[in-house]
Design an enzyme around this catalytic site. Sequence first.
Site, PDB file in Angstrom:
ATOM      1  CG  HIS A 177      -0.483   1.462   7.510  1.00 15.15           C
ATOM      2  ND1 HIS A 177       0.333   0.961   7.995  1.00 15.15           N
ATOM      3  CD2 HIS A 177       0.125   2.278   6.444  1.00 15.15           C
ATOM      4  CE1 HIS A 177       1.500   1.449   7.897  1.00 15.15           C
ATOM      5  NE2 HIS A 177       1.479   2.203   6.843  1.00 15.15           N
ATOM      6  CD  GLU A 178      -0.972   2.754   2.728  1.00 17.92           C
ATOM      7  OE1 GLU A 178      -0.366   3.888   2.513  1.00 17.92           O
ATOM      8  OE2 GLU A 178      -0.076   1.792   2.853  1.00 17.92           O
ATOM      9  N   GLY A 205       0.917  -1.138  -0.037  1.00 23.44           N
ATOM     10  CA  GLY A 205       0.033  -0.028  -0.035  1.00 23.44           C
ATOM     11  C   GLY A 205       0.963   1.266  -0.214  1.00 23.44           C
ATOM     12  CB  CYS A 242       5.461   1.814   7.102  1.00 24.60           C
ATOM     13  SG  CYS A 242       5.083   3.556   6.333  1.00 24.60           S
ATOM     14  CG  LEU A 243       6.743   0.942   1.138  1.00 19.72           C
ATOM     15  CD1 LEU A 243       6.082   1.290  -0.242  1.00 19.72           C
ATOM     16  CD2 LEU A 243       7.776  -0.005   0.801  1.00 19.72           C
ATOM     17  CG  HIS A 297       0.844   6.910   5.459  1.00 16.31           C
ATOM     18  ND1 HIS A 297       1.854   7.157   6.069  1.00 16.31           N
ATOM     19  CD2 HIS A 297       0.754   5.506   5.205  1.00 16.31           C
ATOM     20  CE1 HIS A 297       2.870   6.228   6.093  1.00 16.31           C
ATOM     21  NE2 HIS A 297       2.132   4.954   5.618  1.00 16.31           N
ATOM     22  CD  GLN A 306       3.907   5.597   2.513  1.00 18.18           C
ATOM     23  OE1 GLN A 306       2.814   5.026   2.103  1.00 18.18           O
ATOM     24  NE2 GLN A 306       4.665   4.910   3.042  1.00 18.18           N
TER      25      GLN A 306
HETATM   26 NI    NI Z   1       2.738   3.209   5.558  1.00 17.90          NI
END
Ligand code: NI
Length: 160
Positions: free
Chosen positions: A133-134, A46, A91-92, A137, A51
């Site tokens: 989660h997204e 995701g 998470c990235l 963000h 990001q």
């Molecule tokens: Ni993330």
Amino acid sequence: MASRNIVKIGSATLRKKSKPVLSFDEDLGALLDDMKNTMIERRGVGISAVQVGILRRAIVIELDEEEDEFLEIINPEIIKTRGSVVASEGCLSVPGFYCDIERPKYVKIKAFDRHGKPFEFEAKDYIARCVCHEIDHLNGVLFVDYTDEGKAYKKEQGVE
Ligand code: NI
């Protein structure tokens, strides 16, 4: 499709609240394509626009890797949640760190597609986790904010 740099924890950008998408135009389509490409390249599941440094409420989630199935979510709103599940999350933007996070077992959202068409989407378990989660963000929230383990990680890394 181009790949973009991932904004990492410690950057003030990640803590900002993203603004709604107002123009469902070619730029949005290009952004979503790049987000998808960047996510695949980094083996994420995701990704949110913040990001890649763009403070707009846009998300791409991988639904099925083998089927090449992805979900694009613009200006999402959670309209229903049910239950809770604790599972490991990463998470990235927080490379190499994982911890258990409690999330709803079921979530229903309303959102827009890349052409500005409204839709509703229901998800459970793993995909519900990704959606929550997204959406976090988009509000400047990271999964590490929720647990003592995550807070200890931030302290150790000297990041907010
Ligand atoms: Ni993330």
